[in-house]
Design an enzyme around this catalytic site. Structure first.
Site, PDB file in Angstrom:
ATOM      1  N   ILE A 172      45.417  36.769  47.295  1.00  0.00           N
ATOM      2  CA  ILE A 172      44.882  37.045  46.041  1.00  0.00           C
ATOM      3  C   ILE A 172      45.464  38.319  45.541  1.00  0.00           C
ATOM      4  O   ILE A 172      44.944  38.697  44.304  1.00  0.00           O
ATOM      5  CB  ILE A 172      43.244  37.416  46.152  1.00  0.00           C
ATOM      6  CG1 ILE A 172      42.879  38.444  47.027  1.00  0.00           C
ATOM      7  CG2 ILE A 172      42.624  36.073  46.478  1.00  0.00           C
ATOM      8  CD1 ILE A 172      41.470  39.036  46.643  1.00  0.00           C
ATOM      9  N   TYR A 182      35.518  52.150  50.845  1.00  0.00           N
ATOM     10  CA  TYR A 182      35.273  50.552  50.640  1.00  0.00           C
ATOM     11  C   TYR A 182      34.144  50.510  49.524  1.00  0.00           C
ATOM     12  O   TYR A 182      34.569  49.669  48.761  1.00  0.00           O
ATOM     13  CB  TYR A 182      34.647  50.308  52.010  1.00  0.00           C
ATOM     14  CG  TYR A 182      34.067  48.883  52.064  1.00  0.00           C
ATOM     15  CD1 TYR A 182      34.793  47.859  51.983  1.00  0.00           C
ATOM     16  CD2 TYR A 182      32.674  48.882  52.091  1.00  0.00           C
ATOM     17  CE1 TYR A 182      34.320  46.320  51.921  1.00  0.00           C
ATOM     18  CE2 TYR A 182      32.150  47.437  52.044  1.00  0.00           C
ATOM     19  CZ  TYR A 182      32.839  46.255  51.940  1.00  0.00           C
ATOM     20  OH  TYR A 182      32.248  45.221  51.893  1.00  0.00           O
TER      21      TYR A 182
HETATM   22  N1  NAP Z   1      30.909  41.751  56.492  1.00  0.00           N
HETATM   23  C1  NAP Z   1      29.954  42.342  55.570  1.00  0.00           C
HETATM   24  O1  NAP Z   1      28.942  42.737  56.402  1.00  0.00           O
HETATM   25  C2  NAP Z   1      29.465  42.419  54.308  1.00  0.00           C
HETATM   26  C3  NAP Z   1      28.366  42.927  53.731  1.00  0.00           C
HETATM   27  C4  NAP Z   1      28.421  43.110  52.197  1.00  0.00           C
HETATM   28  C5  NAP Z   1      29.341  42.430  51.368  1.00  0.00           C
HETATM   29  N2  NAP Z   1      30.426  41.749  52.064  1.00  0.00           N
HETATM   30  C6  NAP Z   1      31.411  41.196  51.126  1.00  0.00           C
HETATM   31  O2  NAP Z   1      31.488  39.884  51.528  1.00  0.00           O
HETATM   32  C7  NAP Z   1      32.794  39.286  51.125  1.00  0.00           C
HETATM   33  C8  NAP Z   1      33.117  38.391  52.409  1.00  0.00           C
HETATM   34  O3  NAP Z   1      33.250  39.326  53.375  1.00  0.00           O
HETATM   35  P1  NAP Z   1      33.382  38.547  54.913  1.00  0.00           P
HETATM   36  O4  NAP Z   1      32.234  39.361  55.739  1.00  0.00           O
HETATM   37  O5  NAP Z   1      33.312  37.003  54.969  1.00  0.00           O
HETATM   38  O6  NAP Z   1      34.755  39.045  55.308  1.00  0.00           O
HETATM   39  P2  NAP Z   1      35.848  38.554  56.313  1.00  0.00           P
HETATM   40  O7  NAP Z   1      35.213  37.805  57.488  1.00  0.00           O
HETATM   41  O8  NAP Z   1      36.517  39.788  56.776  1.00  0.00           O
HETATM   42  O9  NAP Z   1      36.792  37.639  55.342  1.00  0.00           O
HETATM   43  C9  NAP Z   1      37.558  38.354  54.378  1.00  0.00           C
HETATM   44  C10 NAP Z   1      38.616  37.163  54.298  1.00  0.00           C
HETATM   45  O10 NAP Z   1      39.631  37.553  53.176  1.00  0.00           O
HETATM   46  C11 NAP Z   1      40.733  37.182  53.589  1.00  0.00           C
HETATM   47  N3  NAP Z   1      41.959  37.985  53.049  1.00  0.00           N
HETATM   48  C12 NAP Z   1      42.338  39.244  53.613  1.00  0.00           C
HETATM   49  N4  NAP Z   1      43.426  39.531  52.573  1.00  0.00           N
HETATM   50  C13 NAP Z   1      43.656  38.513  51.645  1.00  0.00           C
HETATM   51  C14 NAP Z   1      44.479  38.157  50.487  1.00  0.00           C
HETATM   52  N5  NAP Z   1      45.477  39.259  50.362  1.00  0.00           N
HETATM   53  N6  NAP Z   1      44.423  36.848  50.028  1.00  0.00           N
HETATM   54  C15 NAP Z   1      43.459  36.100  50.303  1.00  0.00           C
HETATM   55  N7  NAP Z   1      42.689  36.275  51.342  1.00  0.00           N
HETATM   56  C16 NAP Z   1      42.701  37.592  52.048  1.00  0.00           C
HETATM   57  C17 NAP Z   1      40.885  37.153  55.201  1.00  0.00           C
HETATM   58  O11 NAP Z   1      41.810  36.222  55.635  1.00  0.00           O
HETATM   59  P3  NAP Z   1      42.127  36.327  57.276  1.00  0.00           P
HETATM   60  O12 NAP Z   1      40.936  35.816  57.864  1.00  0.00           O
HETATM   61  O13 NAP Z   1      43.711  35.540  57.095  1.00  0.00           O
HETATM   62  O14 NAP Z   1      42.339  37.941  57.674  1.00  0.00           O
HETATM   63  C18 NAP Z   1      39.366  36.735  55.360  1.00  0.00           C
HETATM   64  O15 NAP Z   1      39.366  35.422  55.674  1.00  0.00           O
HETATM   65  C19 NAP Z   1      33.658  40.505  50.875  1.00  0.00           C
HETATM   66  O16 NAP Z   1      33.814  40.438  49.289  1.00  0.00           O
HETATM   67  C20 NAP Z   1      32.880  41.613  51.637  1.00  0.00           C
HETATM   68  O17 NAP Z   1      33.158  42.754  50.687  1.00  0.00           O
HETATM   69  C21 NAP Z   1      30.805  41.724  53.420  1.00  0.00           C
END
Ligand code: NAP
Length: 293
Positions: A37, A125
């Protein structure tokens, strides 16, 4: 509906692909290798090759503490990439569903936070995620911004998997008891996200597991629901210093979602049990009630 999910191997991305398939959307799953992205060419190529009606952006920099020393890199992923994606979607009349976080708030609230409360992030963040929201709002008229919190699912990393690992050691768990939030299972969030594909006007939605607790409360539930017998000791945040400051209170009121007439997400405890069941770690005593997870 034809839906392209970016960041499809992450916690939310993988569950969203799964949930959308269950309710009959045509789900196109793009991992980072398939669509980076931060690379405009890669994004426009994916949009033009697949011609989705909706994009759900689950890709992000999610390492909260590491962002403190790498704010520029975090901003490239959490702010600049969503801005570019928003423009690309707007030019093609694609609805963009973008995921954001409770960490855009400063924790000074004492009751569940509505969508229109003023954000004031405490961490790098949170700042980068807020900038991403603002860009999506400004650049893509048909946007859905979904803030969630304390997410666990897929292969993590997440708090639940960390606790499961620590439980194996058998030592007492010392867990922060003065931060309150709403833990959210990615499976429940993914299902709600696939509703917002074609339900509801553009805008900002809070979507979290129902109820609220502390990290200590969540750890205690993990111990109880796995049938483990490990002591869980409450500690103040000061005894577990982290690089990034977290909000002390970040429970989000799911007001906009409820205004659509949608039912609240299941409770965080229900989500926890569904996740533990998936992982094969749910206490045998609880399994009969969860036959269809
Ligand atoms: N985790 C939490 O507690 C939490 C809480 C509130 C909101 N959120 C939000 O929810 C959303 C999803 O979070 P999540 O917990 O599912 O995170 P996650 O498991 O870390 O997933 C993030 C994904 O983004 C991918 N990614 C990283 N760099 C990228 C790039 N340049 N192009 C395309 N993909 C890329 C990663 O790929 P790889 O697998 O290859 O690394 C990973 O699959 C995010 O917007 C986060 O800010 C998360």
């Amino acid at each position: 509906v034809k839906v392209l999910v970016l960041g499809a191997s992450g916690q939310v991305g993988s569950e969203t692909v799964r949930a959308g398939g269950l309710i009959g959307h045509e789900m196109l799953a793009a991992t980072q290798e398939m669509c980076d992205i931060t690379d405009a060419g890669s994004v426009t190529a994916a949009l033009d090759a697949h011609r989705p009606q909706v994009v759900i952006n689950c890709a992000a920099w999610t390492a909260v503490d590491a962002a403190e020393d790498n704010e520029e890199a975090a901003a490239a992923l959490n702010a600049e990439a969503p801005a570019m994606l928003a423009s690309a979607c707007a030019a093609r009349h694609i609805r963009l569903c973008h995921i954001s976080t409770d960490y855009v708030f400063d924790g000074s609230a004492t009751t569940p936070i509505p969508e229109d409360a003023p954000p004031n992030p405490l961490s790098a963040y949170g700042r980068t995620k807020l900038a991403g929201e603002q860009a999506v709002r400004a650049l893509c008229p048909d946007h859905v911004i979904v803030r969630s919190s304390w997410i666990f699912g897929g292969h993590g990393p997440n708090f639940v998997l960390t606790m499961l690992r620590l439980i194996e050691d058998g030592d007492p768990l010392r867990v922060v008891a003065d931060q309150r939030g709403a833990p959210t299972w990615a499976g429940h969030l993914g299902l709600a996200l696939t509703r917002l594909v074609n339900v509801g006007p553009p805008g900002t939605y809070h979507l979290t597991g129902a109820g609220e607790t502390t990290w200590h409360g969540l750890a205690s539930a993990i111990v109880e629901d796995t049938g483990a017998s490990v002591e869980v000791v409450p500690i103040p945040t000061g005894e577990f210093p982290t690089k990034a400051i977290r909000p002390r209170y970040s429970v989000l009121a799911n007001s906009a979602w409820r205004a659509l007439g949608e039912p609240p997400l299941p409770t965080w405890r229900d989500g926890l049990q569904a996740y533990l069941h998936r992982l094969g770690r749910l206490s045998p005593a609880l399994i009969p009630s969860r036959a269809d997870d």
